[in-house]
Design a protein around this motif. Structure first.
Motif, PDB file in Angstrom:
ATOM      1  N   CYS A 293     -51.466   4.988 -10.078  1.00  0.00           N
ATOM      2  CA  CYS A 293     -51.029   3.651 -10.499  1.00  0.00           C
ATOM      3  C   CYS A 293     -51.009   3.580 -12.011  1.00  0.00           C
TER       4      CYS A 293
ATOM      5  N   ARG B 171     -57.430   3.895  -9.836  1.00  0.00           N
ATOM      6  CA  ARG B 171     -57.031   5.012 -10.695  1.00  0.00           C
ATOM      7  C   ARG B 171     -58.086   6.111 -10.662  1.00  0.00           C
TER       8      ARG B 171
ATOM      9  N   VAL C   7     -49.879   0.276  -4.795  1.00  0.00           N
ATOM     10  CA  VAL C   7     -48.881  -0.778  -5.011  1.00  0.00           C
ATOM     11  C   VAL C   7     -47.597  -0.254  -4.383  1.00  0.00           C
TER      12      VAL C   7
HETATM   13  S1  SF4 Z   1     -55.377  -3.458  -9.052  1.00  0.00           S
HETATM   14 FE1  SF4 Z   1     -53.507  -2.559  -8.225  1.00  0.00          FE
HETATM   15  S2  SF4 Z   1     -52.046  -2.702  -9.915  1.00  0.00           S
HETATM   16 FE2  SF4 Z   1     -54.052  -2.972 -10.813  1.00  0.00          FE
HETATM   17  S3  SF4 Z   1     -54.662  -0.905 -11.511  1.00  0.00           S
HETATM   18 FE3  SF4 Z   1     -55.466  -1.222  -9.454  1.00  0.00          FE
HETATM   19  S4  SF4 Z   1     -53.965  -0.369  -8.053  1.00  0.00           S
HETATM   20 FE4  SF4 Z   1     -52.983  -0.644 -10.024  1.00  0.00          FE
END
Ligand code: SF4
Ligand code: B12
Length: 475
Positions: free
Chosen positions: A202, A212, A248
């Motif tokens: 991401c 991440r 996502v």
């Molecule tokens: S919350 Fe969703 S959009 Fe934000 S860094 Fe994490 S995976 Fe990516």
């Protein structure tokens, strides 16, 4: 070698999730010539007995514990799932002399803490189907496998890890042969969906996020044509409800678009869904092709409709993007679950009201709003740092397996809870984390399935809440 993979997740809310990762790991190890079994504890009546008996029968050389959830991420009713691991580890250590390996999403989030808590020999960070077979090969040669990328361990009390890149989608294997490893009927009859992942990584930098850490910042894609082939293959296997489990789904936009276009062209007999859409990449073209490809539900992770809070969370989009996305959604048929997290950095009474006002104005009665209260803090995130600076968090990182939450110091929890209670009373299409934790939700899933209801159950929120209220329940 004889390898036993134990699926430790037993949480059934909002529905039991199919352990795709553990099955992928088992299949990869089997492809490498090992004798592999999977013990899924999800529906076991007595997990310790089930494990004891499997260990006695199989006598594995390696036991791999698949650990998905540390806790339920619920500030109102926290449940610490990691504590279930101790009796399992004790059973393993008392019965066999196997090498004990940890893997799963939770392990990638807090490897050191879980290694220390369980006393396991090795932990695999991330892509298990690539790293685990290498570990097994190395152990079978009697080596000390500390050079394998993606592995962690404790040596003389010191945590060590060997970071490194692994190429996940290289062999094109996206889904395992589920029936080979687990009781799929038990899952499907509880409204579980069949997961499919189309990419890893991401590019966003939300302050609270662990994703991440699990999958990395760089994207690693599966070819859209291969995703379409896999969906057709799942349809041929008789699977109908398929869920994209990417961090996502609609970012990068082109990747999601190509997949939907391919599915729309192939027209397999499936119902698709994803709960992970980013408002920044929602437009009429995408929703049109999603409709054509058979989407029956989507979740938009807006988190807030207040610009100040979105900035505090570093979501990478603004309140205007959220509003634009809402207008697009209104023009399409796909049922939508709006996901909000209240209480993040910079949240105040006013910003909460802004989000509630947005929900009132933009969310159609047939759609659903989900309000989560507080944010689980994980070690190594910016939120952890901020929470320490603001005095919201005192526990040291090694104690953060116990659920700890961030709530903006500018917000009164009692006020927030009562505000949510009031809007839930007024809107039958709203839910909060109490709803997901309802003790009878698993029974409702089974009942729904028998009555012919198909996933996602949240589409029926209005009717379920109204029905339960008629029975005098305060939901
Ligand atoms: S919350 Fe969703 S959009 Fe934000 S860094 Fe994490 S995976 Fe990516
Ligand atoms: C999609 C998703 C969901 C969907 C699932 C839909 C579905 N049909 O499966 C929904 C929205 C329903 C959901 C719900 C929940 N989720 Co969720 N979810 C995810 C997400 C984004 C992807 C999970 C996934 O399927 N990945 C794809 C598969 C292939 O990967 P995997 O299973 O992790 O397996 C790989 C490795 O972990 C490893 N591995 C796995 N097992 C094993 C075993 C061994 C021995 C080895 C060596 C390796 C290994 O190798 C595998 C292949 O590479 C992750 C975040 C993430 N990026 O991982 C969060 C995540 C797993 N969820 C999380 C949580 C907390 C929850 C909930 C408790 C939230 C809630 N309160 O409802 C529930 C629990 C549901 C349940 N019954 O267990 C946490 C878990 C860790 C933690 N923080 O406690 C995560 C990591 C997100 C986070 N906040 O950090 N989730």
């Amino acid at each position: 070698m004889k390898i036993l993979i134990v699926v430790t997740n037993r949480y059934c809310g909002p529905m039991p999730v199919v352990p795709i990762g553990a099955c992928l790991v088992a299949e990869a190890a089997e492809r490498d010539g090992h004798a592999v079994r999977v013990l899924d504890l999800m529906f076991a009546i007595n997990p310790v007995h089930a494990l004891e008996s499997e260990l006695g029968n199989f006598k594995p050389d390696i036991v791999g514990l698949s650990i998905r959830n540390i806790d339920n991420n619920d500030m109102q009713n926290p449940v610490a799932f990691f504590q279930d691991l101790k009796p399992l580890v004790k059973t393993i250590r008392n019965n066999v002399r196997s090498t004990l390996v940890l893997g799963g999403a939770a392990v990638a989030v807090m490897p050191e803490e879980l290694l220390r808590y369980t006393g396991a020999d090795w932990a695999i960070l991330g892509d298990g189907e690539v790293v685990f077979p290498e570990l097994a090969a190395s152990l079978s040669k009697g080596e000390f496998p500390n050079r394998i990328p993606g592995i962690a361990w404790c040596e003389n009390g010191i945590f060590r890890k060997n970071a490194g890149y692994v190429s996940r989608f290289s062999d094109g294997c996206l889904v395992p042969d589920f029936y080979r490893w687990i009781d799929m009927h038990a899952y499907l009859s509880r409204l579980s969906t069949v997961p499919i992942q189309t990419k890893l990584g991401c590019h966003f930098k939300c302050v609270y996020c662990t994703y991440r850490k699990i999958e990395g910042y760089d994207y690693r894609f599966c070819d859209p044509a291969m995703v379409v082939d896999t969906i057709e293959h799942l349809a041929d296997m008789g699977f109908r409800d398929i869920e994209f489990v990417d961090n996502v789904f609609n970012s990068p936009y082109e990747h999601a678009f190509a997949i939907c276009e391919g599915v729309a062209r192939a027209q397999p007999d499936v119902r698709l869904q994803s709960l992970e859409l980013n408002p920044l990449f929602i437009d009429d073209e995408l929703l049109t092709v999603m409709e054509k490809s058979g989407f029956v539900g989507m979740g938009i992770t807006a988190e807030s409709a207040s610009g100040i809070v979105l900035e505090g969370l570093q979501k990478g989009f603004t309140s205007e993007h959220v509003r634009i996305a809402a207008r697009v959604v209104q023009r399409h048929k796909i049922p939508c679950l709006w996901i909000f997290m209240l209480g993040g950095p910079c949240e105040t009474k006013d910003t909460v009201q802004e989000t509630l006002h947005f929900a009132e104005q933009f969310i159609r009665p047939k759609d659903v709003a989900f309000f989560n209260i507080g944010i689980r803090i994980y070690p190594g995130t910016e939120l952890e740092q901020r929470a320490r600076e603001e005095g919201v968090l005192a526990s040291p990182p090694q104690e953060m397996l116990e659920p700890v939450f961030y709530l903006s110091p500018n917000l009164d929890l009692d006020w927030l809870l009562s505000a949510i209670r009031n809007v839930l009373k007024a809107h039958l299409n709203y839910i909060d984390s109490n709803t997901i934790g309802l003790s009878f939700l698993p029974a409702l899933n089974r009942l729904g399935y028998r009555a012919g209801v198909r996933s996602p159950l949240w589409r029926y929120t209005r009717f379920i809440r109204r029905g339960l209220r008629l029975f005098g329940m305060d939901v």
